[in-house]
Design a protein around this motif. Structure first.
Motif, PDB file in Angstrom:
ATOM      1  N   MET A  72       0.856  -1.295   0.224  1.00 48.50           N
ATOM      2  CA  MET A  72       0.024  -0.029  -0.056  1.00 48.50           C
ATOM      3  C   MET A  72       1.036   1.338   0.064  1.00 48.50           C
ATOM      4  O   MET A  72       1.931   1.557   0.756  1.00 48.50           O
ATOM      5  N   ALA A  73       0.605   2.302  -1.030  1.00 49.18           N
ATOM      6  CA  ALA A  73       1.496   3.408  -1.062  1.00 49.18           C
ATOM      7  C   ALA A  73       1.002   4.292   0.192  1.00 49.18           C
ATOM      8  O   ALA A  73      -0.091   4.445   0.767  1.00 49.18           O
ATOM      9  N   PRO A  74       2.125   5.110   0.838  1.00 48.67           N
ATOM     10  CA  PRO A  74       1.808   5.940   1.818  1.00 48.67           C
ATOM     11  C   PRO A  74       0.666   7.059   1.176  1.00 48.67           C
ATOM     12  O   PRO A  74       0.434   7.569   0.143  1.00 48.67           O
ATOM     13  N   PRO A  75       0.209   7.512   2.472  1.00 48.11           N
ATOM     14  CA  PRO A  75      -0.687   8.962   2.046  1.00 48.11           C
ATOM     15  C   PRO A  75      -0.223  10.115   1.139  1.00 48.11           C
ATOM     16  O   PRO A  75       1.115  10.101   1.172  1.00 48.11           O
ATOM     17  N   ALA A  76      -0.905  10.732   0.473  1.00 54.56           N
ATOM     18  CA  ALA A  76      -0.619  11.641  -0.508  1.00 54.56           C
ATOM     19  C   ALA A  76       0.079  12.807   0.357  1.00 54.56           C
ATOM     20  O   ALA A  76       1.370  13.092  -0.152  1.00 54.56           O
ATOM     21  N   ARG A  77      -0.198  13.073   1.411  1.00 55.82           N
ATOM     22  CA  ARG A  77       0.911  14.051   2.323  1.00 55.82           C
ATOM     23  C   ARG A  77       2.112  13.640   2.487  1.00 55.82           C
ATOM     24  O   ARG A  77       3.084  14.398   2.307  1.00 55.82           O
ATOM     25  N   GLN A  78       1.922  12.299   2.765  1.00 54.03           N
ATOM     26  CA  GLN A  78       3.620  11.966   3.094  1.00 54.03           C
ATOM     27  C   GLN A  78       4.481  11.746   1.854  1.00 54.03           C
ATOM     28  O   GLN A  78       5.605  11.998   1.923  1.00 54.03           O
ATOM     29  N   ARG A  79       3.686  11.202   0.707  1.00 53.90           N
ATOM     30  CA  ARG A  79       4.411  11.042  -0.605  1.00 53.90           C
ATOM     31  C   ARG A  79       4.812  12.689  -1.061  1.00 53.90           C
ATOM     32  O   ARG A  79       6.007  12.986  -1.612  1.00 53.90           O
ATOM     33  N   LEU A  80       4.076  13.600  -0.764  1.00 46.28           N
ATOM     34  CA  LEU A  80       4.117  15.112  -1.058  1.00 46.28           C
ATOM     35  C   LEU A  80       5.703  15.552  -0.352  1.00 46.28           C
ATOM     36  O   LEU A  80       6.388  16.164  -0.740  1.00 46.28           O
ATOM     37  N   LEU A  81       5.430  15.055   1.060  1.00 47.70           N
ATOM     38  CA  LEU A  81       6.568  15.549   1.875  1.00 47.70           C
ATOM     39  C   LEU A  81       7.987  14.911   1.585  1.00 47.70           C
ATOM     40  O   LEU A  81       8.923  15.571   1.383  1.00 47.70           O
ATOM     41  N   SER A  82       7.763  13.593   1.424  1.00 43.41           N
ATOM     42  CA  SER A  82       9.124  12.901   1.002  1.00 43.41           C
ATOM     43  C   SER A  82       9.880  13.389  -0.367  1.00 43.41           C
ATOM     44  O   SER A  82      10.864  13.548  -0.504  1.00 43.41           O
ATOM     45  N   SER A  83       8.790  13.630  -1.320  1.00 48.72           N
ATOM     46  CA  SER A  83       9.343  13.952  -2.676  1.00 48.72           C
ATOM     47  C   SER A  83       9.914  15.563  -2.643  1.00 48.72           C
ATOM     48  O   SER A  83      10.860  15.775  -3.175  1.00 48.72           O
ATOM     49  N   THR A  84       9.221  16.211  -1.934  1.00 50.99           N
ATOM     50  CA  THR A  84       9.804  17.590  -1.596  1.00 50.99           C
ATOM     51  C   THR A  84      11.030  17.843  -0.889  1.00 50.99           C
ATOM     52  O   THR A  84      12.210  18.322  -1.268  1.00 50.99           O
ATOM     53  N   ILE A  85      11.196  17.022   0.329  1.00 56.30           N
ATOM     54  CA  ILE A  85      12.778  16.760   0.852  1.00 56.30           C
ATOM     55  C   ILE A  85      13.734  16.196  -0.192  1.00 56.30           C
ATOM     56  O   ILE A  85      14.887  16.759  -0.181  1.00 56.30           O
ATOM     57  N   ASP A  86      13.349  15.421  -1.063  1.00 56.46           N
ATOM     58  CA  ASP A  86      14.349  14.786  -1.877  1.00 56.46           C
ATOM     59  C   ASP A  86      14.555  16.007  -2.895  1.00 56.46           C
ATOM     60  O   ASP A  86      15.962  16.080  -3.210  1.00 56.46           O
ATOM     61  N   GLN A 100      -5.018  20.798  -1.066  1.00 55.68           N
ATOM     62  CA  GLN A 100      -5.642  20.131  -0.077  1.00 55.68           C
ATOM     63  C   GLN A 100      -4.786  20.139   1.363  1.00 55.68           C
ATOM     64  O   GLN A 100      -5.427  20.456   2.366  1.00 55.68           O
ATOM     65  N   HIS A 101      -3.825  19.568   1.048  1.00 52.15           N
ATOM     66  CA  HIS A 101      -2.781  19.562   2.297  1.00 52.15           C
ATOM     67  C   HIS A 101      -1.970  20.552   2.639  1.00 52.15           C
ATOM     68  O   HIS A 101      -1.541  20.822   3.835  1.00 52.15           O
ATOM     69  N   PHE A 102      -1.858  21.635   1.737  1.00 53.33           N
ATOM     70  CA  PHE A 102      -0.804  22.837   2.050  1.00 53.33           C
ATOM     71  C   PHE A 102      -1.557  23.804   1.099  1.00 53.33           C
ATOM     72  O   PHE A 102      -1.341  24.361   0.167  1.00 53.33           O
ATOM     73  N   PRO A 103      -2.623  24.374   1.845  1.00 48.91           N
ATOM     74  CA  PRO A 103      -3.319  25.591   1.238  1.00 48.91           C
ATOM     75  C   PRO A 103      -2.570  26.598   0.778  1.00 48.91           C
ATOM     76  O   PRO A 103      -2.884  27.395  -0.288  1.00 48.91           O
ATOM     77  N   ALA A 104      -1.556  26.964   1.372  1.00 48.70           N
ATOM     78  CA  ALA A 104      -0.772  28.209   0.965  1.00 48.70           C
ATOM     79  C   ALA A 104       0.287  28.053   0.146  1.00 48.70           C
ATOM     80  O   ALA A 104       0.919  28.743  -0.549  1.00 48.70           O
ATOM     81  N   GLY A 105       0.316  26.506  -0.495  1.00 53.38           N
ATOM     82  CA  GLY A 105       1.109  26.336  -1.642  1.00 53.38           C
ATOM     83  C   GLY A 105       2.359  26.136  -1.386  1.00 53.38           C
ATOM     84  O   GLY A 105       2.750  25.359  -0.211  1.00 53.38           O
ATOM     85  N   LYS A 106       3.294  26.353  -2.233  1.00 53.81           N
ATOM     86  CA  LYS A 106       4.887  25.725  -2.223  1.00 53.81           C
ATOM     87  C   LYS A 106       5.522  26.206  -0.903  1.00 53.81           C
ATOM     88  O   LYS A 106       6.300  25.471  -0.344  1.00 53.81           O
ATOM     89  N   ASP A 107       5.351  27.324  -0.497  1.00 48.43           N
ATOM     90  CA  ASP A 107       6.174  27.963   0.638  1.00 48.43           C
ATOM     91  C   ASP A 107       5.681  26.925   1.855  1.00 48.43           C
ATOM     92  O   ASP A 107       6.217  26.683   2.796  1.00 48.43           O
ATOM     93  N   GLU A 108       4.283  26.499   2.173  1.00 46.27           N
ATOM     94  CA  GLU A 108       4.051  25.979   3.326  1.00 46.27           C
ATOM     95  C   GLU A 108       4.425  24.336   3.087  1.00 46.27           C
ATOM     96  O   GLU A 108       4.713  23.842   4.064  1.00 46.27           O
ATOM     97  N   LEU A 109       4.314  23.900   1.782  1.00 44.17           N
ATOM     98  CA  LEU A 109       4.947  22.726   1.620  1.00 44.17           C
ATOM     99  C   LEU A 109       6.218  22.455   1.847  1.00 44.17           C
ATOM    100  O   LEU A 109       6.659  21.557   2.641  1.00 44.17           O
ATOM    101  N   VAL A 110       7.195  23.630   1.593  1.00 45.60           N
ATOM    102  CA  VAL A 110       8.560  23.282   1.762  1.00 45.60           C
ATOM    103  C   VAL A 110       8.685  23.621   3.338  1.00 45.60           C
ATOM    104  O   VAL A 110       9.439  22.862   3.958  1.00 45.60           O
ATOM    105  N   ALA A 111       7.938  24.285   4.143  1.00 40.77           N
ATOM    106  CA  ALA A 111       8.238  24.520   5.390  1.00 40.77           C
ATOM    107  C   ALA A 111       7.829  23.259   6.280  1.00 40.77           C
ATOM    108  O   ALA A 111       8.713  22.785   6.948  1.00 40.77           O
TER     109      ALA A 111
END
Length: 176
Positions: free
Chosen positions: A1-15, A43-54
């Motif tokens: 089973m794939a990790p939840p979308a939020r975790q995949r977004l975070l992991s990909s962003t970190i990489d 949906q997970h980071f309504p403020a966009g890229k800066d919130e995702l990177v933070a």
């Protein structure tokens, strides 16, 4: 089973931060790397890229804390050595990447500031338990030297700068 979308977004962003920095990482890159639909980001980071990177910066910072739990800087240095060699020295520190993002990414730089402060506090607490009197100073020096060693290691394709930091820290702590 794939990790939840939020975790995949975070992991990909970190990489991607490790490889390209904040300004070299776009939303399209994160979507491609994570395999997540575009609406998931907002949906997970309504403020966009800066919130995702933070959020990715905080997540990466917590991972490093777990690796270096209780002030075990050797474990952290060993982990970074393996990571650099495994990825042919292509990875930098995602926290440093966020710190260098500048005024266009205020949430990212604030997250980096918080992570670095937490690392210093954790290390200082561990050093105090070991009886080190200048614990805050040594913790600050370690974080600065460690981040610089990662950059030098990447440039030199050598883990020697990280080993040098470990050696210097042992010597500094021995003089306490």
């Amino acid at each position: 089973m794939a990790p939840p979308a939020r975790q995949r977004l975070l992991s990909s962003t970190i990489d991607l931060l490790c490889r390209h920095g904040v300004h070299g990482t776009g939303i399209a890159d994160v979507l491609r790397e994570s395999g997540v639909a575009r609406q998931s980001i907002y949906q997970h980071f309504p403020a966009g890229k800066d919130e995702l990177v933070a959020a990715a910066t905080h997540s990466a910072g917590e991972h490093v804390r777990r690796v270096a739990q209780h002030g075990h800087v050797e474990a952290l240095i060993d982990w970074w050595e393996r990571s650099l060699v495994e990825h042919d020295y292509a990875l930098g520190c995602p926290i440093a990447a966020a710190a260098l993002a500048g005024p266009r990414s205020p949430a990212s730089t604030a997250a980096a500031r918080e992570v670095f402060a937490t690392w210093r506090e954790d290390l200082a607490a561990a050093l105090r338990l070991d009886g080190v009197t200048d614990a805050e100073l040594l913790a600050s020096v370690f974080v600065s030297a460690f981040e610089g060693a990662i950059m030098q290691a990447r440039l030199e394709h050598s883990t020697a700068p990280l080993r040098d930091v470990a050696t210097a820290m042992r010597r500094l702590m021995a003089t306490e």
